[in-house]
Design an enzyme around this catalytic site. Structure first.
Site, PDB file in Angstrom:
ATOM      1  N   HIS A  14       0.837  -1.205   0.000  1.00 57.98           N
ATOM      2  CA  HIS A  14       0.000   0.000   0.000  1.00 57.98           C
ATOM      3  C   HIS A  14       0.875   1.259   0.000  1.00 57.98           C
ATOM      4  CE1 HIS A  14      -2.813   2.875   2.214  1.00 57.98           C
ATOM      5  NE2 HIS A  14      -3.476   2.548   1.119  1.00 57.98           N
ATOM      6  N   GLU A  41       0.510  -0.836  -4.788  1.00 57.35           N
ATOM      7  CA  GLU A  41      -0.668   0.021  -4.883  1.00 57.35           C
ATOM      8  C   GLU A  41      -0.237   1.471  -4.904  1.00 57.35           C
ATOM      9  OE1 GLU A  41      -3.865   2.645  -3.208  1.00 57.35           O
ATOM     10  OE2 GLU A  41      -1.855   2.229  -2.437  1.00 57.35           O
ATOM     11  N   ASP A  43      -1.879   5.732  -5.547  1.00 58.41           N
ATOM     12  CA  ASP A  43      -2.923   6.693  -5.872  1.00 58.41           C
ATOM     13  C   ASP A  43      -2.363   7.642  -6.917  1.00 58.41           C
ATOM     14  OD1 ASP A  43      -4.771   5.989  -3.533  1.00 58.41           O
ATOM     15  OD2 ASP A  43      -2.915   6.516  -2.497  1.00 58.41           O
ATOM     16  N   HIS A  56      -1.412  10.815  -2.635  1.00 53.02           N
ATOM     17  CA  HIS A  56      -2.733  10.500  -2.102  1.00 53.02           C
ATOM     18  C   HIS A  56      -3.579  11.745  -1.863  1.00 53.02           C
ATOM     19  CE1 HIS A  56      -5.714   9.676   1.073  1.00 53.02           C
ATOM     20  NE2 HIS A  56      -5.835   8.498   0.484  1.00 53.02           N
ATOM     21  N   GLU A 129      -5.138   3.564  -8.089  1.00 57.01           N
ATOM     22  CA  GLU A 129      -6.387   4.190  -7.662  1.00 57.01           C
ATOM     23  C   GLU A 129      -6.471   5.616  -8.183  1.00 57.01           C
ATOM     24  OE1 GLU A 129      -8.831   5.732  -3.731  1.00 57.01           O
ATOM     25  OE2 GLU A 129      -7.175   4.325  -3.438  1.00 57.01           O
TER      26      GLU A 129
END
Length: 274
Positions: A14, A41, A43, A56, A129
């Site tokens: 993450h 992962e 963003d 993020h 994301e």
């Protein structure tokens, strides 16, 4: 609900190995790769001059000690900032600390992250994301799909998937590139009855671990849906066990090394080793 057979889920780092190192920095992702994470992962947000960067928050107060907004700054401006100092603010006082490559501390573009993955010596998957709301709306997904096409990663079997809490954003991706794997993120239990009826038949469900813990009936309903489940953010043995009980396919964790060690103890080391 009948017990599901335990299976080893993929461990996804993450924002990189973000427990140890500053999130979304190249250093955090390289640490996750070296640890053996099966996925990364990130963003993504769009800069004022059209670059996708791994950040993020909409502003930079927390991660770069700057009041600016990502969407109003050029990549060159962001490149002047230190995105790692906040994680260890006393590092400059440690005379014995090794010198760190500045390239591991700055803003990370999505293109650089994907190039790193493409060049790595084993298959690594990337869960991207898109953040909403944003002033650029659907342009984020458009630019993202264009970049994935550059890598040839807009086809079935590519090592990428696109995630969002925004159902509309995922619909955009599906229209632009129907073969890209999609993950509908979910953090509110009352959204599930509606979402289960409208999301695509091949979409993955991405619930938060807190929701699965606090709302067992919703968790069981998601498990019964026979969809693949990717859970965020799984950082403890207890949370991992909850995921194993539900038969999830991927756990997204700030602590990929801990998750891999716990899974090795349960299932034995993965054949490829780490």
């Amino acid at each position: 609900m009948p017990d599901l057979p335990a299976r080893r889920p993929q461990v996804v780092a993450h924002r990189g190995a973000s427990f140890e190192l500053a999130e979304h920095t190249l250093g955090a992702y390289l640490e996750a790769l070296d640890t053996g994470a099966g996925g990364l992962e990130c963003d993504v947000r769009l800069t004022a001059d059209g670059h996708l960067v791994c950040v993020h928050d909409r502003d930079l107060r927390r991660t770069a000690s700057n009041k600016g907004l990502v969407s109003t700054m050029d990549l060159a401006e962001l490149s002047e900032l230190d995105f790692a100092a906040w994680k260890n603010p006393w590092a400059d006082l440690d005379d014995e600390a090794p010198d760190e490559d500045e390239g591991l501390r700055g803003v990370l573009t999505l293109r650089k992250l994907l190039e790193t993955v493409a060049d790595y010596d084993r298959r690594v998957e990337v869960a991207i994301e898109t953040k909403h709301p944003t002033r650029y709306g659907g342009l984020v997904e458009k630019r993202l799909v264009e970049m994935l096409r550059d890598f040839g990663w807009d086809q079935a079997g590519a090592p990428v998937r696109v995630m969002s809490f925004s159902f509309t954003a995922l619909q955009r991706v599906e229209r632009l590139a129907p073969e890209i794997q999609l993950v509908q993120l979910l953090d509110k239990p009352n959204y599930w009855p509606m979402l289960r009826r409208v999301i695509g038949k091949d979409w993955i469900v991405g619930p938060g671990i807190r929701m699965l813990r606090d709302h067992p009936r919703v968790a069981e309903s998601i498990a019964r849906s026979e969809r693949d489940i990717h859970v965020w953010t799984v950082n403890s043995e207890k949370s991992l066990q909850r995921c194993l009980d539900l038969g999830v396919k991927a756990v997204i964790s700030d602590r990929p090394r801990l998750m891999l060690d716990l899974l090795d103890a349960r299932f034995g080391p993965e054949p490829s080793g780490r």
